[in-house]
Write a protein that holds these residues in place. Structure first.
Motif, PDB file in Angstrom:
ATOM      1  N   LEU A 183     -86.423  26.242 109.637  1.00  0.00           N
ATOM      2  CA  LEU A 183     -87.685  25.571 109.348  1.00  0.00           C
ATOM      3  C   LEU A 183     -87.460  24.558 108.232  1.00  0.00           C
ATOM      4  CD1 LEU A 183     -90.314  28.484 109.356  1.00  0.00           C
ATOM      5  CD2 LEU A 183     -89.639  27.009 111.250  1.00  0.00           C
ATOM      6  N   LYS A 184     -87.924  23.336 108.454  1.00  0.00           N
ATOM      7  CA  LYS A 184     -87.848  22.293 107.435  1.00  0.00           C
ATOM      8  C   LYS A 184     -89.254  21.973 106.955  1.00  0.00           C
ATOM      9  CE  LYS A 184     -86.363  17.549 106.502  1.00  0.00           C
ATOM     10  NZ  LYS A 184     -85.760  16.313 107.073  1.00  0.00           N
ATOM     11  N   LEU A 185     -89.450  21.980 105.641  1.00  0.00           N
ATOM     12  CA  LEU A 185     -90.763  21.676 105.073  1.00  0.00           C
ATOM     13  C   LEU A 185     -90.852  20.177 104.801  1.00  0.00           C
ATOM     14  CD1 LEU A 185     -93.490  22.556 103.933  1.00  0.00           C
ATOM     15  CD2 LEU A 185     -92.348  22.986 101.735  1.00  0.00           C
ATOM     16  N   LEU A 208     -89.850  22.753 113.169  1.00  0.00           N
ATOM     17  CA  LEU A 208     -89.100  23.877 113.713  1.00  0.00           C
ATOM     18  C   LEU A 208     -87.846  23.355 114.402  1.00  0.00           C
ATOM     19  CD1 LEU A 208     -88.793  26.877 114.569  1.00  0.00           C
ATOM     20  CD2 LEU A 208     -90.267  26.368 116.520  1.00  0.00           C
ATOM     21  N   LEU A 209     -86.680  23.801 113.939  1.00  0.00           N
ATOM     22  CA  LEU A 209     -85.397  23.326 114.462  1.00  0.00           C
ATOM     23  C   LEU A 209     -84.675  24.477 115.150  1.00  0.00           C
ATOM     24  CD1 LEU A 209     -84.279  21.348 111.277  1.00  0.00           C
ATOM     25  CD2 LEU A 209     -85.352  20.408 113.336  1.00  0.00           C
ATOM     26  N   ARG A 215     -89.597  20.719 116.820  1.00  0.00           N
ATOM     27  CA  ARG A 215     -91.026  20.754 117.122  1.00  0.00           C
ATOM     28  C   ARG A 215     -91.830  20.782 115.830  1.00  0.00           C
ATOM     29  NH1 ARG A 215     -94.687  25.164 118.535  1.00  0.00           N
ATOM     30  NH2 ARG A 215     -92.950  26.629 118.518  1.00  0.00           N
ATOM     31  N   PRO A 216     -92.747  19.811 115.646  1.00  0.00           N
ATOM     32  CA  PRO A 216     -93.592  19.830 114.446  1.00  0.00           C
ATOM     33  C   PRO A 216     -94.649  20.932 114.545  1.00  0.00           C
ATOM     34  CG  PRO A 216     -94.200  18.000 115.866  1.00  0.00           C
ATOM     35  CD  PRO A 216     -92.987  18.628 116.481  1.00  0.00           C
ATOM     36  N   VAL A 217     -94.871  21.635 113.439  1.00  0.00           N
ATOM     37  CA  VAL A 217     -95.829  22.735 113.390  1.00  0.00           C
ATOM     38  C   VAL A 217     -96.575  22.656 112.065  1.00  0.00           C
ATOM     39  CG1 VAL A 217     -96.158  25.235 113.425  1.00  0.00           C
ATOM     40  CG2 VAL A 217     -94.318  24.213 114.767  1.00  0.00           C
ATOM     41  N   PRO A 224    -101.098  31.199 111.599  1.00  0.00           N
ATOM     42  CA  PRO A 224     -99.650  31.361 111.433  1.00  0.00           C
ATOM     43  C   PRO A 224     -98.856  30.737 112.580  1.00  0.00           C
ATOM     44  CG  PRO A 224    -100.602  33.370 112.308  1.00  0.00           C
ATOM     45  CD  PRO A 224    -101.759  32.435 112.048  1.00  0.00           C
ATOM     46  N   LEU A 225     -97.551  30.676 112.374  1.00  0.00           N
ATOM     47  CA  LEU A 225     -96.612  30.271 113.412  1.00  0.00           C
ATOM     48  C   LEU A 225     -95.978  31.525 113.998  1.00  0.00           C
ATOM     49  CD1 LEU A 225     -94.587  28.414 114.968  1.00  0.00           C
ATOM     50  CD2 LEU A 225     -93.178  28.453 112.879  1.00  0.00           C
TER      51      LEU A 225
END
Length: 288
Positions: A183-185, A208-209, A215-217, A224-225
């Motif tokens: 996950l990238k913030l 989300l990688l 995928r952008p979330v 939540p995810l």
């Protein structure tokens, strides 16, 4: 056949109990801490700890030796063909504090252990307030040299040791569970109550990688995810001088779907039971 609805209803109750058992025994929880612009692929356990030795001599990668806290018991000796030295645990405290030594110990006491000893404290009710500490001996396999070190959780000054002509950084930290995705913030956002500095809501713009998938979330409070049996909740945040840090609570629950399945099964069983009972009810009313 006349009791098939009751049988299905009881099956739904059994599924609910099975789901509760799976959740109790196999679920896990922790935190993922990500600074804006950074990427993370591991969860920090709230309960378990680990002792790590890091060799950074290779410029391309770090060699990391991880020892689970289940092995960190006083008097335990750790020998493994993957570890080029021996380890003997002297003390392991779930909660402790460093106390300044009055007398200077033997020269084999190194780093923190030379100036402080760790005193055990009663456990705090708040798990995060406990400061885990360890004192251990590291010795060469030929028995020619040994040194004693002390570490505690959250220690700011890194400690290094040299054994078999190799340098290692050593630390005790919360156990990490690595994920098959990252996950990238991109951006952390908070909304304040008007006229106050109290946060009304906060959210994390996440990327989300997963291998070739990006995928952008948007993770919000109460939104939540869910991905690969993991659920990521927006738990808290930390403000920095230049960048904010998002703290996500992570739960892995293999029994997450059981309540939904059991509820549908129970509803289906009750519906079938009612439908099978309707003809006899109508006959009784007609007879009356």
């Amino acid at each position: 056949f006349k009791k098939i609805g009751i049988v299905i209803t009881h099956l739904g109750v059994i599924l609910l109990l099975i789901g509760g058992g799976i959740t109790a025994w196999f679920s896990s929880e922790g935190n993922m801490i990500i600074e804006e612009g950074e990427t993370s692929n591991y969860i920090i356990d709230l309960f378990s700890k680990e002792l790590i030795f890091i060799n950074s001599e290779d410029l391309e990668y770090d060699e990391i030796i991880v020892i689970d806290d289940k092995l960190l018991k006083a008097g335990n000796q750790i020998l493994n063909n993957k570890i080029p030295f021996g380890i003997r645990i002297i003390d392991y405290h779930l909660n402790c504090e460093p106390i300044k030594r009055v007398n200077i110990p033997h020269d084999n006491y190194k780093g923190l252990a030379r100036n402080f000893h760790l005193r055990e404290l009663p456990l705090e009710k708040d798990i995060e307030m406990n400061r885990t500490g360890i004192t251990f001996e590291v010795y060469s396999l030929d028995g020619k040299s040994y040194n004693i070190y002390s570490l505690f959780l959250g220690q700011q000054i890194n400690q290094t040791l040299k054994i078999n002509d190799r340098d290692y950084s050593v630390a005790i930290r919360r156990k990490r569970t690595y994920l098959p995705f990252s996950l990238k913030l991109n951006k952390f956002k908070k909304v304040l109550h008007p006229g106050t500095q109290i946060a009304k809501s906060f959210s994390s713009d996440i990327l989300l990688l997963d291998e070739d998938i990006a995928r952008p979330v948007l993770i919000k409070m109460n939104e939540p995810l869910r991905y690969m049996n993991y659920t990521f909740y927006q738990s808290s945040f930390s403000e920095g001088a230049n960048r904010d840090t998002s703290i996500l609570a992570v739960v892995k629950n293999y029994g997450r779907l059981f309540p939904y399945i059991s509820s549908l099964t129970i509803s289906l069983g009750l519906l079938i039971h009612m439908l099978l009972r309707f003809p006899s009810i109508f006959r009784r009313k007609k007879g009356n």
